[in-house]
Design an enzyme around this catalytic site. Sequence first.
Site, short mmCIF file in Angstrom:
data_model
loop_
_atom_site.label_atom_id
_atom_site.label_comp_id
_atom_site.label_asym_id
_atom_site.label_seq_id
_atom_site.Cartn_x
_atom_site.Cartn_y
_atom_site.Cartn_z
CG HIS A 1 -2.21 -0.54 1.01
ND1 HIS A 1 -3.34 0.18 1.23
CD2 HIS A 1 -2.58 -1.73 0.50
CE1 HIS A 1 -4.38 -0.54 0.89
NE2 HIS A 1 -3.95 -1.70 0.45
CB SER B 1 -9.02 -0.21 4.11
OG SER B 1 -10.20 -0.10 3.35
CE LYS B 2 -4.12 -4.84 2.96
NZ LYS B 2 -3.97 -5.62 4.18
NE ARG B 3 -14.31 -0.06 2.66
CZ ARG B 3 -13.86 0.22 3.89
NH1 ARG B 3 -13.06 -0.62 4.50
NH2 ARG B 3 -14.22 1.34 4.49
#
Length: 483
Positions: A21, A252-254
């Site tokens: 990330h 976040s990853k979403r």
Amino acid sequence: MSVSNKPPRVRFAPSPSGYLHIGGARTALFNWLWARKLGGKFLVRIEDTDQDRSSLESVRAILDSLRWLGIDWDEGPEVGGPHEPYFQSERKELYRQVVEEMIAKGKAYRCYCTTEELNAQREALKAKDPKAQFVYPGTCRDRTDRPDKPYAVRFKSPKTGATSFDDLVFGVISTPNDTQQDFVLVRPNGLPLYNLGAVVDDHAMDITLVARGRDHIGNTPQQVMIYEAMGWDIPQFAHLPMMLSPQGEKLSKRHASVSVSEYKDKGYTPMGVLNYLVRFGWSFGDQEIFSRQELIEKFSWDRVGKGDGKFDDKKFADVAFEQLKTPALTNDADYLAGVRPWLAAAGLPEVDERRLALALPLIRERARDLKDAAQHLDFYFREPPVFDEKAQRKFLVPEAAPRLDALADRFAGTSDFTAASVEATFQEYLTAEGLEMKAVAQPLRVALTGRTASPGLWDVMAVLGREVSVARLRRAAEMARGT
RNA sequence: GUCCUCAUCGUCUAGUCGGCCCAGGACACGGCCCUUUCAAGGCUGUAACGCGGGUUCGAAUCCCGCUGAGGACGCCA
């Protein structure tokens, strides 16, 4: 707390449960800069103690991204080092030893409660009061028997006093001990949880400064308690303010567009990414753009801010553009090496290198990223160029045909073909015909480039050369005539 | 709920010992200039010290309160 200026040993310790990330990349960057500035060591350690979430694929994705960014590590996966292995899943024996010692010292205890039991308790509590927060009640804290059952090991948190540490960014942070529950150190399967693994490995690997995201500030007291229980030296801590989404939520990853590889795929350069990330939470007066070397020289913890920030794609794009545009930051060779794959992807695998070098100065201030650069470069190499339909319809009209032919004739007869001589020839034509520049510029531009926007016409023609320029004019004249 | 933090333009930030700040830079947005188009560049405009109390000759800068925001509280990391 003053920062030690001795060569530090710092680390980046990702859990391989996804891609790298940008937040993680920034953490890695700050650590890396500190190590490089002071001639210390930067290590990478893979925290893969959650078997369900970890994958080798993620390990590779993360390492690839770090490498692409130019963040190299002195110890860690693939490069080895004196503290191997650098995967926590392979260091179980070490954790077991430490935990046995802690139990022997009365600093930790075996807990035979099962996940199912604890979850049931948690649910029961939630049913009674949805807002309540379950805290482990210490069921096994004082038990003396040793049933023949699987057990986790919990830390025996002190009930009085306070635990504090001096953060390089946030200053002294103190937490009352009675708010700490007996957190789990090791699972029944022998794999450690985050706090134990991090502390044991940071100690074993002789880490002097732990820099990580601010979301870790809350378990630093727990880690400090482990250090104290073991009588180990405590490293310095530096927590970075958080990068929030444009809406102010935790990144976040979403969320889309937050992985390093996505920015690579967008055509950003490594320094474009790094430069944006470094300015997020760190500043150096009014300077916005830095070379890698400048970053190494100028980075320091006392210029790291405390406030969280929101991610801004437009600013990111601009920083990436500045990096790419400036020859002192992205030299010609690197620029061209970066753009070639994009040209190849557009169906232009092999281009005239001389023409490419000539075209580069014309696109530097126009192309916002490497992908964009390939688009700007396209018409110099594609024969015939791609004609924008609207541009063709509007400017390659019958009345433009004779003018294009006349220009082709004039250019075909000149001896040299520099931007200046092309312009001179063109001016002669305008004077002879009593025409204005505006009347012919766009048809000429469309004839040469297929589009209505391009660098200056003389520059474009000089890059294309006489042959190609004249051929394109004649072809466009035919198109204009409708033949 | 408990604990830990944070707080300057829409966004990233400058503001290091309080006065040089009726707050500067950059992005974004608007205008003008340059101009063969598109950029780049130059000039310029809108726009912030969350609120309330102190301390002080003087506070964005120090103290307190309030408000707002975030993080942590897991056999995730």
